[in-house]
Scaffold this motif. Structure first.
Motif, PDB file in Angstrom:
ATOM      1  N   THR A 113      -0.095   8.682  -1.880  1.00 49.46           N
ATOM      2  CA  THR A 113      -1.614   9.334  -2.239  1.00 49.46           C
ATOM      3  C   THR A 113      -2.042  10.038  -1.161  1.00 49.46           C
ATOM      4  O   THR A 113      -2.763  11.363  -1.008  1.00 49.46           O
ATOM      5  CB  THR A 113      -2.267   8.179  -3.151  1.00 49.46           C
ATOM      6  OG1 THR A 113      -1.851   7.905  -3.856  1.00 49.46           O
ATOM      7  CG2 THR A 113      -3.399   9.567  -3.519  1.00 49.46           C
ATOM      8  N   ASP A 114      -2.237   9.511  -0.187  1.00 47.46           N
ATOM      9  CA  ASP A 114      -2.954  10.129   1.214  1.00 47.46           C
ATOM     10  C   ASP A 114      -1.862  10.616   1.528  1.00 47.46           C
ATOM     11  O   ASP A 114      -3.309  12.304   2.288  1.00 47.46           O
ATOM     12  CB  ASP A 114      -3.061   8.673   2.053  1.00 47.46           C
ATOM     13  CG  ASP A 114      -4.266   7.551   2.092  1.00 47.46           C
ATOM     14  OD1 ASP A 114      -5.156   7.569   1.478  1.00 47.46           O
ATOM     15  OD2 ASP A 114      -4.345   6.734   2.650  1.00 47.46           O
TER      16      ASP A 114
ATOM     17  N   ILE B 146       1.110  -1.322   0.011  1.00 52.17           N
ATOM     18  CA  ILE B 146      -0.087   0.312   0.001  1.00 52.17           C
ATOM     19  C   ILE B 146       0.362   0.942   0.302  1.00 52.17           C
ATOM     20  O   ILE B 146       0.167   2.399  -0.100  1.00 52.17           O
ATOM     21  CB  ILE B 146      -1.105  -0.290   0.954  1.00 52.17           C
ATOM     22  CG1 ILE B 146      -0.217  -0.223   2.341  1.00 52.17           C
ATOM     23  CG2 ILE B 146      -1.915  -1.129   0.867  1.00 52.17           C
ATOM     24  CD1 ILE B 146      -1.029  -0.086   3.967  1.00 52.17           C
TER      25      ILE B 146
ATOM     26  N   GLU C 148       2.053   3.209  -2.738  1.00 50.69           N
ATOM     27  CA  GLU C 148       1.194   4.346  -3.320  1.00 50.69           C
ATOM     28  C   GLU C 148       0.308   4.655  -2.502  1.00 50.69           C
ATOM     29  O   GLU C 148       0.081   6.256  -2.424  1.00 50.69           O
ATOM     30  CB  GLU C 148       0.938   3.273  -4.402  1.00 50.69           C
ATOM     31  CG  GLU C 148       0.916   4.464  -5.469  1.00 50.69           C
ATOM     32  CD  GLU C 148       0.321   4.162  -7.303  1.00 50.69           C
ATOM     33  OE1 GLU C 148      -0.180   4.657  -8.193  1.00 50.69           O
ATOM     34  OE2 GLU C 148       1.146   2.751  -7.752  1.00 50.69           O
ATOM     35  N   ARG C 149      -1.291   4.169  -2.161  1.00 52.49           N
ATOM     36  CA  ARG C 149      -1.440   4.486  -1.671  1.00 52.49           C
ATOM     37  C   ARG C 149      -1.584   4.899  -0.085  1.00 52.49           C
ATOM     38  O   ARG C 149      -2.127   6.585   0.004  1.00 52.49           O
ATOM     39  CB  ARG C 149      -2.585   3.552  -0.929  1.00 52.49           C
ATOM     40  CG  ARG C 149      -4.314   4.067  -0.881  1.00 52.49           C
ATOM     41  CD  ARG C 149      -4.875   2.574   0.537  1.00 52.49           C
ATOM     42  NE  ARG C 149      -4.406   2.773   1.540  1.00 52.49           N
ATOM     43  CZ  ARG C 149      -4.625   2.173   2.426  1.00 52.49           C
ATOM     44  NH1 ARG C 149      -5.049   0.939   2.283  1.00 52.49           N
ATOM     45  NH2 ARG C 149      -3.967   2.375   3.823  1.00 52.49           N
TER      46      ARG C 149
END
Length: 538
Positions: free
Chosen positions: A181-182, A175, A177-178
């Motif tokens: 992004t967050d 996660i 990349e997530r």
């Protein structure tokens, strides 16, 4: 699969029973041909059953291969841990995420791949999973064998309730990349609530969101602004052509910025520095616009006051320079008359008179340069650009500085001149700039050095004229100060005369004629001053 397979023992018994029934029929023993036929029928039946078994084996292998593909090449990692958190099984995706071959991962403790700061969180998570039957989730920072790290989300489930034999099945997802992004979204949210007034619109300029600074600056609340178009803030001072040009720039470059007047809810107009940026989707089409502006009312008022002071200063300097020039011209005139005689002056008187003339001419040059500078800054300097033959200007300047060069033994090298080369500029001002650059190259050169002048055509249809000397050169920190007024870069105590204004005037004149000027200097080697002007269309 069709009907149920028959085992060999059952098949034999079935055949024997059929044989008994056939023998008992009518009490007559069956012939060899009948028995042979019966055996052949059973043989065919056995072959059909064998084919059925083979097809079942093929289907089973296909199912197994499909399971292996799903298991090994799943987009997530599957890991089975024993009760001591040692890896018993792991799929290829999991091994790839951890950066080690699968065979080398078996029987290793999973904790070795967890960063030290997350060890306690992992231990608590694993012990909780062993004590409960429901699924547990956890996010950890894992470290690969090569030292790189990634954020992983773990979904863990206990496989059986026996504490001594229980195992844990985990699903591991990258996660990183997530998480990035967050983080970017959090940063963007903080930036959105900055001191700048900001609004977000859709592709049709309908306002979707505004920040607190927008409300404080414009007086419109978020409820009043959302759903309206950006015309809500227009001052009414600009025509349709202005906005058409603005949007054409945004469509072409993706952004527009400039000083513009806006309108508050109260109807008050105010100056602001506005930036509009287009947000595009993956297909390149505009999806949103982001507008950010700063209220520059105070800055605009300060700028106006500074300009007023600057105009007053320029007018004062201009008047004082004119007042000084009148008596100075008289002094120089009478000094020249005394120099010519009669009566003939004594050697001492002649020396003193030359000092008067030298100081007078220097002061007159200074006054003229100050007048030029104030005229430029006040916007009163008028230029007369025209098509000018460059070779004529260069030859005239060479003739004017040759006596100065001979006094110091400086050699002038002018590259071959093209008589067909024309520039679009003010002839008098170009000569003024060139004489200044050539004079400086001679004054600040070494004894018996050289001054080289050449020109070339740039790709932007401009002519670049360069003046290169063989002087001491300048360090970078002094190069940055070259175009500051009255800054002689520590040469004030030098015997070489100068005002520290000539280069400033040259820069402003070049820029007013639409050109550029610059310098490249190397300590111990010398300097190259250059300027560029547009090629004339003849």
């Amino acid at each position: 699969m069709s009907k149920k397979s028959i085992g060999p023992e059952l098949l034999r018994k079935k055949a024997e029973m059929q044989l008994v029934r056939a023998s008992a029929k009518e009490g007559i023993p069956r012939s060899a041909e009948e028995l042979l036929h019966e055996l052949r029928v059973h043989q065919v039946e056995l072959e059909m059953q064998n084919e059925e078994l083979r097809q079942a084996q093929v289907e089973l292998e296909k199912s197994r291969d499909l399971y292996v593909d799903f298991y090994d090449f799943s987009p997530v990692g599957y890991i089975t841990l024993n009760q001591e958190a040692i890896i018993d099984e792991i799929n290829l995706t999991g091994a790839k995420l951890l950066g080690i071959e699968r065979s080398k991962l078996l029987h290793r403790r999973f904790v070795t791949f967890i960063t030290p700061e997350d060890h306690d969180r992992w231990n608590l998570h694993f012990q909780t999973v062993l004590k409960h039957d429901d699924k547990k989730d956890c996010e950890l920072l894992l470290q690969r064998n090569d030292g790189s790290s990634f954020f992983a989300q773990l979904h863990s489930l206990r496989l059986n309730s026996d504490a001594k034999k229980s195992a844990v099945r985990m699903v591991m997802t990258d996660i990183t990349e997530r998480k990035q992004t967050d983080e970017n979204l959090r940063i963007a949210a903080v930036a959105f609530e900055s001191q700048e007034s900001m609004m977000v619109t859709d592709a049709n300029s309908v306002i979707l969101r505004v920040n607190k600074a927008f409300t404080e600056t414009t007086g419109f609340s978020a409820e009043e602004a959302v759903g309206q178009t950006s015309r809500l803030l227009q001052s009414g001072l600009y025509d349709a052509d202005f906005y058409r040009a603005m949007w054409e720039t945004i469509q072409l470059t993706g952004t527009w910025h400039g000083e513009i007047w806006g309108r508050r809810k109260s109807g008050e107009l105010y100056p602001k520095w506005l930036t509009i940026t287009a947000v595009k989707g993956d297909d390149g089409a505009v999806t949103h616009y982001v507008g950010a502006d700063i209220d520059i009312t105070e800055l605009s008022e300060a700028k106006a006051a500074a300009e007023k002071v600057n105009v007053a200063k320029s007018e004062f300097i201009s008047r004082m320079s004119h007042e000084l020039r009148t008596p100075l011209n008289a002094i120089l005139g009478y000094a020249q008359l005394l120099e010519l005689g009669p009566p003939e002056l004594t050697p001492v008187q002649m020396t003193r008179l030359k000092e008067i003339l030298r100081g007078g001419w220097y002061l007159l040059d200074l006054i003229n340069e100050i007048l030029d500078l104030t005229s430029i800054e006040s916007g009163k300097l008028s230029l007369s650009p025209e098509s000018v033959p460059l070779h004529e200007i260069l030859l005239e300047c060479r003739n004017m500085v040759e006596p100065q060069a001979k006094l110091r033994g400086i050699q002038l090298n002018f590259h071959q001149l093209d008589h067909a080369q024309f520039i679009y500029a003010d002839r008098t001002r170009v000569k003024q700039i060139l004489i200044n650059l050539l004079s400086n190259a001679i004054k600040y050169n070494r004894e018996h050095g050289t001054v080289e002048l050449k020109y070339s055509i740039s790709s932007l249809n401009h002519v670049r004229v360069s003046v290169k000397d063989t002087g001491e050169g300048l360090p970078p920190e002094k190069v940055e100060q070259l175009f500051q007024p009255f800054n002689r870069l520590g040469q004030e105590s030098n015997a070489v005369e100068g005002t520290g204004i000539g280069l400033v005037v040259a820069k402003k004149l070049i820029e007013q004629m639409g050109g550029t000027i610059g310098v490249k200097s190397t300590v111990g080697e010398g300097s190259v001053f250059w300027f560029e002007l547009a090629v004339a269309k003849v």
